[in-house]
Design an enzyme around this catalytic site. Structure first.
Site, PDB file in Angstrom:
ATOM      1  N   HIS A  64      21.343 -26.460  -0.426  1.00 38.56           N
ATOM      2  CA  HIS A  64      22.205 -26.243  -1.590  1.00 38.56           C
ATOM      3  C   HIS A  64      21.486 -26.779  -2.824  1.00 38.56           C
ATOM      4  O   HIS A  64      20.804 -27.798  -2.760  1.00 38.56           O
ATOM      5  CB  HIS A  64      23.545 -26.957  -1.415  1.00 38.56           C
ATOM      6  N   CYS A 115      22.257 -21.590  -7.271  1.00 38.08           N
ATOM      7  CA  CYS A 115      22.724 -21.063  -5.984  1.00 38.08           C
ATOM      8  C   CYS A 115      23.099 -19.588  -6.112  1.00 38.08           C
ATOM      9  O   CYS A 115      22.708 -18.762  -5.293  1.00 38.08           O
ATOM     10  CB  CYS A 115      23.915 -21.874  -5.495  1.00 38.08           C
TER      11      CYS A 115
END
Length: 113
Positions: free
Chosen positions: A22, A34
Protein backbone atom coordinates in the site's frame (compact mmCIF):
# COMPACT_ATOMS: atom_id res chain seq x y z
CA UNK A 1 5.04 1.23 -0.04
CA UNK A 2 3.80 -0.29 -3.27
CA UNK A 3 6.38 -2.69 -4.66
CA UNK A 4 6.15 -3.60 -8.32
CA UNK A 5 8.24 -6.30 -9.94
CA UNK A 6 8.14 -6.67 -13.70
CA UNK A 7 9.61 -9.93 -14.96
CA UNK A 8 11.19 -10.04 -18.41
CA UNK A 9 12.29 -13.04 -20.43
CA UNK A 10 15.88 -13.33 -21.62
CA UNK A 11 14.79 -11.76 -24.91
CA UNK A 12 13.40 -8.75 -23.02
CA UNK A 13 9.65 -9.29 -23.31
CA UNK A 14 7.43 -8.82 -20.27
CA UNK A 15 6.20 -12.22 -19.08
CA UNK A 16 4.59 -11.23 -15.78
CA UNK A 17 4.32 -8.58 -13.10
CA UNK A 18 3.51 -8.48 -9.42
CA UNK A 19 2.27 -5.54 -7.38
CA UNK A 20 2.03 -5.65 -3.60
CA UNK A 21 1.68 -3.31 -0.67
CA UNK A 22 0.00 0.00 0.00
CA UNK A 23 1.27 3.48 -0.83
CA UNK A 24 0.10 5.17 2.40
CA UNK A 25 0.24 8.49 0.55
CA UNK A 26 -3.19 9.50 1.85
CA UNK A 27 -6.24 8.03 3.55
CA UNK A 28 -8.01 5.12 1.92
CA UNK A 29 -10.17 6.38 -0.93
CA UNK A 30 -8.02 9.49 -1.34
CA UNK A 31 -4.66 7.88 -2.12
CA UNK A 32 -3.74 9.05 -5.62
CA UNK A 33 -0.62 6.88 -5.76
CA UNK A 34 -2.63 3.74 -5.05
CA UNK A 35 -5.38 4.81 -7.44
CA UNK A 36 -2.88 5.58 -10.18
CA UNK A 37 -0.98 2.30 -9.87
CA UNK A 38 -4.25 0.35 -9.74
CA UNK A 39 -5.77 2.13 -12.72
CA UNK A 40 -2.65 1.70 -14.86
CA UNK A 41 -2.11 -1.98 -14.05
CA UNK A 42 -5.73 -3.14 -14.19
CA UNK A 43 -6.28 -1.00 -17.28
CA UNK A 44 -3.34 -2.71 -18.99
CA UNK A 45 -4.70 -6.16 -18.15
CA UNK A 46 -8.14 -5.19 -19.43
CA UNK A 47 -6.60 -3.73 -22.61
CA UNK A 48 -4.61 -6.92 -23.25
CA UNK A 49 -7.78 -8.96 -23.03
CA UNK A 50 -10.00 -6.56 -25.00
CA UNK A 51 -7.54 -5.83 -27.80
CA UNK A 52 -5.79 -9.19 -28.23
CA UNK A 53 -8.26 -11.72 -26.81
CA UNK A 54 -5.50 -13.09 -24.58
CA UNK A 55 -6.60 -13.81 -21.02
CA UNK A 56 -3.68 -13.44 -18.60
CA UNK A 57 -3.51 -15.52 -15.44
CA UNK A 58 -4.55 -13.17 -12.64
CA UNK A 59 -4.25 -13.47 -8.87
CA UNK A 60 -5.41 -10.60 -6.69
CA UNK A 61 -6.20 -9.73 -3.12
CA UNK A 62 -5.94 -6.82 -0.72
CA UNK A 63 -2.92 -4.86 -1.87
CA UNK A 64 -1.82 -7.61 -4.25
CA UNK A 65 -1.99 -8.21 -8.00
CA UNK A 66 -0.12 -10.79 -10.04
CA UNK A 67 -0.45 -11.12 -13.81
CA UNK A 68 1.17 -13.79 -16.00
CA UNK A 69 0.98 -13.72 -19.79
CA UNK A 70 0.39 -17.16 -21.32
CA UNK A 71 3.31 -18.71 -23.14
CA UNK A 72 3.39 -19.66 -26.82
CA UNK A 73 0.98 -17.03 -28.09
CA UNK A 74 1.30 -16.07 -31.77
CA UNK A 75 4.05 -13.48 -32.40
CA UNK A 76 1.68 -10.96 -34.00
CA UNK A 77 -0.52 -11.08 -30.86
CA UNK A 78 2.47 -11.01 -28.52
CA UNK A 79 3.70 -7.80 -30.16
CA UNK A 80 0.42 -6.12 -29.23
CA UNK A 81 0.53 -7.54 -25.71
CA UNK A 82 4.08 -6.25 -25.28
CA UNK A 83 3.18 -2.78 -26.53
CA UNK A 84 0.37 -2.57 -23.98
CA UNK A 85 2.56 -3.85 -21.14
CA UNK A 86 5.45 -1.53 -22.06
CA UNK A 87 2.94 1.35 -21.95
CA UNK A 88 1.96 0.19 -18.46
CA UNK A 89 5.62 0.12 -17.40
CA UNK A 90 6.18 3.67 -18.69
CA UNK A 91 3.11 4.92 -16.82
CA UNK A 92 4.16 3.23 -13.60
CA UNK A 93 7.69 4.65 -13.89
CA UNK A 94 6.16 8.10 -14.33
CA UNK A 95 4.26 7.64 -11.06
CA UNK A 96 7.47 6.39 -9.40
CA UNK A 97 9.40 9.47 -10.56
CA UNK A 98 6.94 11.76 -8.80
CA UNK A 99 6.07 9.62 -5.75
CA UNK A 100 9.19 7.47 -5.25
CA UNK A 101 8.76 7.39 -1.48
CA UNK A 102 5.51 5.48 -1.97
CA UNK A 103 6.11 3.26 -5.01
CA UNK A 104 9.13 1.27 -6.23
CA UNK A 105 9.53 -0.65 -9.49
CA UNK A 106 12.05 -3.43 -10.01
CA UNK A 107 12.76 -5.23 -13.27
CA UNK A 108 13.97 -8.84 -13.15
CA UNK A 109 14.88 -11.46 -15.72
CA UNK A 110 12.93 -14.71 -15.61
CA UNK A 111 15.03 -17.73 -14.71
CA UNK A 112 13.65 -19.80 -17.59
CA UNK A 113 12.32 -18.63 -20.94
Amino acid sequence: MINITIYRTESGTIQSFKISGHAFFANRGQDIVCAGASAVSVGAINAVHAITGITPEIEQGDGFLRCVIPENIPEVINEKVQLLLEGMAVSLRTIEEEYGEHIKITFKKQEVE
